[in-house]
Write an enzyme that holds these catalytic residues in place. Structure first.
Site, PDB file in Angstrom:
ATOM      1  N   TRP A 150       0.849  -1.186   0.000  1.00 31.76           N
ATOM      2  CA  TRP A 150       0.000   0.000   0.000  1.00 31.76           C
ATOM      3  C   TRP A 150       0.885   1.236   0.000  1.00 31.76           C
ATOM      4  O   TRP A 150       1.848   1.340   0.763  1.00 31.76           O
ATOM      5  CB  TRP A 150      -0.876  -0.040   1.246  1.00 31.76           C
ATOM      6  N   ASP A 231      -0.738  -6.094   9.291  1.00 28.48           N
ATOM      7  CA  ASP A 231      -1.721  -5.093   8.888  1.00 28.48           C
ATOM      8  C   ASP A 231      -2.962  -5.889   8.499  1.00 28.48           C
ATOM      9  O   ASP A 231      -2.964  -6.589   7.484  1.00 28.48           O
ATOM     10  CB  ASP A 231      -1.199  -4.273   7.701  1.00 28.48           C
ATOM     11  N   LYS A 267     -13.297  -1.394   5.985  1.00 23.72           N
ATOM     12  CA  LYS A 267     -13.943  -2.194   4.950  1.00 23.72           C
ATOM     13  C   LYS A 267     -14.913  -3.206   5.506  1.00 23.72           C
ATOM     14  O   LYS A 267     -16.032  -3.321   5.025  1.00 23.72           O
ATOM     15  CB  LYS A 267     -12.897  -2.936   4.093  1.00 23.72           C
TER      16      LYS A 267
END
Lengths: 421, 457
Positions: A150, A231, A267
């Site tokens: 990311w 993560d 999310k």
């Protein structure tokens, strides 16, 4: 642009030459968010936004989960609720429930009080607080991040005070995992170095290690004393199953070792803008965990004092209620299933079209994103000729696709691949 | 710290989850597992590699408790009926209950009815919020707003906004120092420290007068290196409650101008201090009128009671709109690796309240009530002190000070006495929070202050 009436130079202007801020240059637009900016400007009726990673329904609309709306109703209509400052570490219920969610309710680490959990601002905030803590208290100040990862990861860790190195991850020839490269690079890391691991649904590639591979990674890391920093932004959102998506993390916790985990509810609960997340540090003993927590507070207090209550209250309300929790798992699975369905549809369409190349990675990769393997020129072509908006690295957000737009994307990919190399 | 690691594979299986005893090492042949993780309770049966026995964080020491927040913890633990919490700065009603403003409840219900989505805000925050917050602070008709010269970023209340500004100072003014008042809110130092901005103090509180050491303040600001960032409390100075007069503000502006310093305002009490939003913005607007480029951190924790929602903003007034655009882009660049984008809920509440004329008016009334209650309590406390204290000491500073906090002039031993004997909880610097005081308890507090002041050295 400049005002018609000349503005008197500011008092400090003499010192700083016209403006105090004369040497402040315009920062470039964030590349990922810039995609949506460009998409919004495009008047074409066939445009498709496959840029930013937020879930969209089959109708292309943002989604607020029913269970979230219900939880919000309960909260807003509860007359006894107040808006007093949370503790620096955040909402206690939320922290406990979040740890249970990722580590498993029966995790020995939790039962033995070896986990320090603090509420943070979604995934980003959790990573930043964890990074700052490590920069201050851990003897190894290098973190290894996968190549690619990311876009915000290197900035978060650099500003936290760590130095950032990479380990090989994505293999463009197979569009899968470069496992040999990964093992070699982690083997070469100095003992004790920090290693960032995507718990599931690697962003941007969608390529995850198999469980066998995770086990090998775990053995290697433990033998070198490398510190895992997970993560976890897609628990439940990747496979549709919360426990399955937590396997990698639980594997590391089960061996009794230490690790850090950043959780995000952006999310999987659709709470993007509420900024809800948690940082957990699994320690060897309860005593260490207590001391670690006290030091985490010193990182947080000068950053924002204490975290925002609204999103965390929604999460806690859902996680602690059997019926709401169950409803959540159903809505979560529906989102994951729709994405898996889009993968299948796109793969089938490309095959039916006879588009050159092996497109099986589309259904092998997992999560919101697919690394198509398309190059920058092809991407530019697709944007210009077909109004497909995506990041230049070839990443597409499957969440932005619908059954209606799959044919158009198929056309675009087909044209890009056959006409441009 | 990293001890040499013994990596040993275990073949142990567990009937139930058994914690591995500390420092244990079991030696045995490695048993290759067949992905037991797919099977239900298989976490109890995992081939283990014992990693390090000692924690990597063994050397981490216990951090001291936060001095301000620690007061409330001690208060909660006290079982005495007479106890009084004058520690943390959150507003309390006369019944000493937390208060959620009616306009906030209305705004939240409206938001719920509208069913808005929860998409990411832009890095700079909610546009509607940024617009109204700058207008509230500077006045909608202010030239800096008309000319587009203010860079506004939504921040995590006051603290978060200060931190963004401090990070910006560190990056773009690496040689600059911050000047902070002595005393100031305890967290200011932490913020500058963590942002790696060096700071020094300017004199502010005069214990002899329990008022402002104005000459000291001006002298210290003058003595600082040119181009320093001067942190000023816009109104209701925390912790003293002592604000400069309008004439004094002009002179402070003079010396700041002379030294090419940059004013950096912390505005946490706009509307909450005097009851009037405009009156409380006087100092900021004065400096803007005089043409300074400056920074202002805002918080809606107190004036809208949105403490836990973490809503505020950092505003940078620039000499041109172009500079404002560039500054805003760099503030975004600092926010992105900190938390990506700010929380939406509190921002929407503010935007709804300030943006709706009816709610806005209602808010102003509620704010007047809150500020009014604090003024009433100050008045009663002053009367009680003056009546009961036979020494002739001048207690009028209680009335002259403004806002939630009051510096009583009590030193540490005396403050401790307040707690130990009278069960009154306050910070060691002699600060009390008037927000935590009810009219009915003023007399008790007066007795305690008189006793502590006169009988404790």
């Amino acid at each position: 642009m400049a005002s018609q009436n000349p503005i008197a130079p500011s008092p400090a202007a003499g010192l700083y030459g016209g403006s105090v801020f004369a040497n402040v240059v315009q920062a470039p637009e964030d590349p990922i968010l810039g995609v949506t900016v460009a998409y919004n400007k495009d008047p074409s009726p066939v445009k498709v936004n496959l840029g930013v990673g937020a879930y969209r329904t089959e109708e292309g609309k943002p989604l607020v989960l029913n269970v979230v709306r219900r939880a919000e109703q309960l909260l807003v209509n509860d007359p006894s609720r107040v808006k007093e400052y949370l503790p620096i570490t955040g909402l206690a219920d939320f922290n406990k429930l979040s740890a249970k969610l990722i580590f498993g309710a029966d995790s020995p680490a939790i039962q033995e009080n070896r986990v320090a959990t603090v509420q943070c601002l979604s995934g980003t905030g959790s990573l930043r607080v964890g990074g700052e803590f490590l920069a201050r208290h851990y003897h190894e100040r290098t973190i290894y991040i996968p190549q690619p990862t990311w876009g915000n990861h290197p900035k978060v860790f650099t500003l936290a005070g760590l130095s950032v190195k990479t380990y090989r991850y994505y293999d463009p020839t197979t569009r899968g995992l470069n496992f040999e490269g990964l093992l070699a690079d982690l083997s070469a890391a100095p003992p004790g170095a920090i290693v960032l691991l995507h718990a599931c649904a690697h962003n941007p590639t969608g390529v995850d290690p198999t469980l066998d591979q995770w086990e090998q990674i775990r053995l290697l890391m433990r033998s070198k004393g490398l510190l895992p920093f997970f993560d976890s932004a897609y628990q439940g959102f990747a496979s549709g199953n919360l426990d399955a998506d937590a396997q990698s993390v639980r594997m590391f916790v089960a061996d009794g070792g230490e690790c850090l985990t950043a959780q995000s509810y952006a999310k999987n609960m659709g709470l993007y803008g509420e900024r809800v997340g948690a940082l957990s540090i699994v320690c060897k003993s309860a005593d260490v965990a207590t001391r670690v927590e006290s030091q985490l507070k010193l990182v947080i207090r000068p950053m924002y004092s204490n975290p925002p209550i609204h999103g965390a209250s929604i999460v806690a309300t859902i996680l602690k209620d059997r019926e709401l929790y169950h409803e959540w798992t159903i809505e979560l699975k529906a989102m994951a299933d729709r994405i898996i369905n889009m993968r299948q549809q796109l793969f089938d369409a490309l095959r039916a079209r006879g588009t050159p190349g092996d497109w099986s990675h589309i259904i092998k990769q997992i999560g919101m994103f697919t690394f198509t393997g398309l190059n920058t020129e092809q991407v530019t072509f697709m944007t210009k000729e077909y109004h497909i908006y995506m990041t230049s690295d070839g990443r597409i957000s499957m969440a932005g696709l619908s059954s209606k737009t799959v044919p158009h994307l198929t056309d675009a990919i087909h044209a890009a691949v056959t006409r441009m190399k | 710290m990293a001890s040499a690691l013994a990596s040993v594979a275990l073949s142990t299986t567990f009937a139930r989850a058994v914690p591995l005893p500390e420092n244990s090492m079991r030696i045995g042949a490695e048993k290759k597992h067949d992905n037991p993780l797919f099977k239900g309770k298989a976490f109890r049966r995992v081939s283990m590699a014992v990693s390090v026995n000692v924690s990597r964080f063994e050397g981490v020491t216990m951090a001291p408790p936060d001095p301000i927040l620690g007061v409330s913890e001690a208060f909660r633990a006290d079982t005495n009926d007479l106890k009084l919490n004058l520690g943390v700065g959150a507003y309390r009603t006369e019944e000493l209950q937390p208060y959620v403003l009616n306009v906030v409840k209305k705004a939240e219900k409206l938001m719920l009815e509208r069913g808005e989505n929860k998409e990411y805000l832009p890095i700079e925050g909610l546009a509607a919020f940024n617009k109204v917050t700058a207008e509230l602070l500077f006045g909608a008709d202010n030239s800096v707003i008309q000319e587009g010269r203010v860079a506004t970023i939504q921040g995590l209340s006051g603290t978060g906004s200060l931190r963004l500004a401090a990070a910006f100072i560190h990056r773009y003014f690496p040689d600059a120092k911050a000047l902070i008042s002595s005393p100031t809110w305890g967290n200011h130092k932490n913020i500058f420290n963590d942002a790696r901005v060096p700071w020094s103090e300017y004199r502010y509180y005069d214990p002899r007068t329990v008022g402002l050491d104005f000459d000291g303040m001006v002298a210290d600001i003058k003595a600082a290196p040119d181009g320093s960032f001067v942190l000023l409390h816009g109104c209701a100075h925390n912790p003293t409650g002592i604000d400069p007069t309008p004439e004094q503000w002009e002179k402070i502006a003079d010396v700041i101008q002379e030294k090419n310093h940059i004013p950096f305002f912390d505005v946490a009490y706009q509307g909450f201090a005097s009851g009037s939003l405009d009156a409380d913005a006087y100092s900021v607007r004065l400096f803007v009128r005089r043409g300074f480029e400056l920074l202002v951190a805002q918080s809606y924790s107190k004036n809208l009671g949105l403490y836990a929602e973490r809503i505020g903003a950092i505003n940078v007034v620039c000499s041109s709109s172009d500079a404002g655009t560039r500054v805003k882009s760099q503030l975004k660049r600092l926010a992105r690796p900190m938390y990506s984008n700010p929380p939406v809920h509190g921002a929407r509440i503010v935007a709804n309240v300030v943006g709706d004329p009816n709610l806005f008016n209602e808010w102003k009334q509620e704010m007047e009530l809150m500020a009014g209650r604090i003024k009433n309590v100050r008045q009663r406390l002053y009367e009680n002190l003056s009546e009961k204290d036979k020494s002739g000491k001048d207690w009028s500073f209680v009335l002259k000070q403004i806002g939630m906090f009051s510096y009583t002039g009590l030193h540490k031993a005396q403050s401790d006495h307040m707690t130990d004997k009278w069960h009154i909880y306050m910070t060691k610097d002699g600060r009390i929070s008037l927000a935590g005081l009810s009219l009915s308890k003023c007399e008790y507090l007066a007795d305690a202050i008189i006793d502590s002041f006169h009988n404790v050295d």
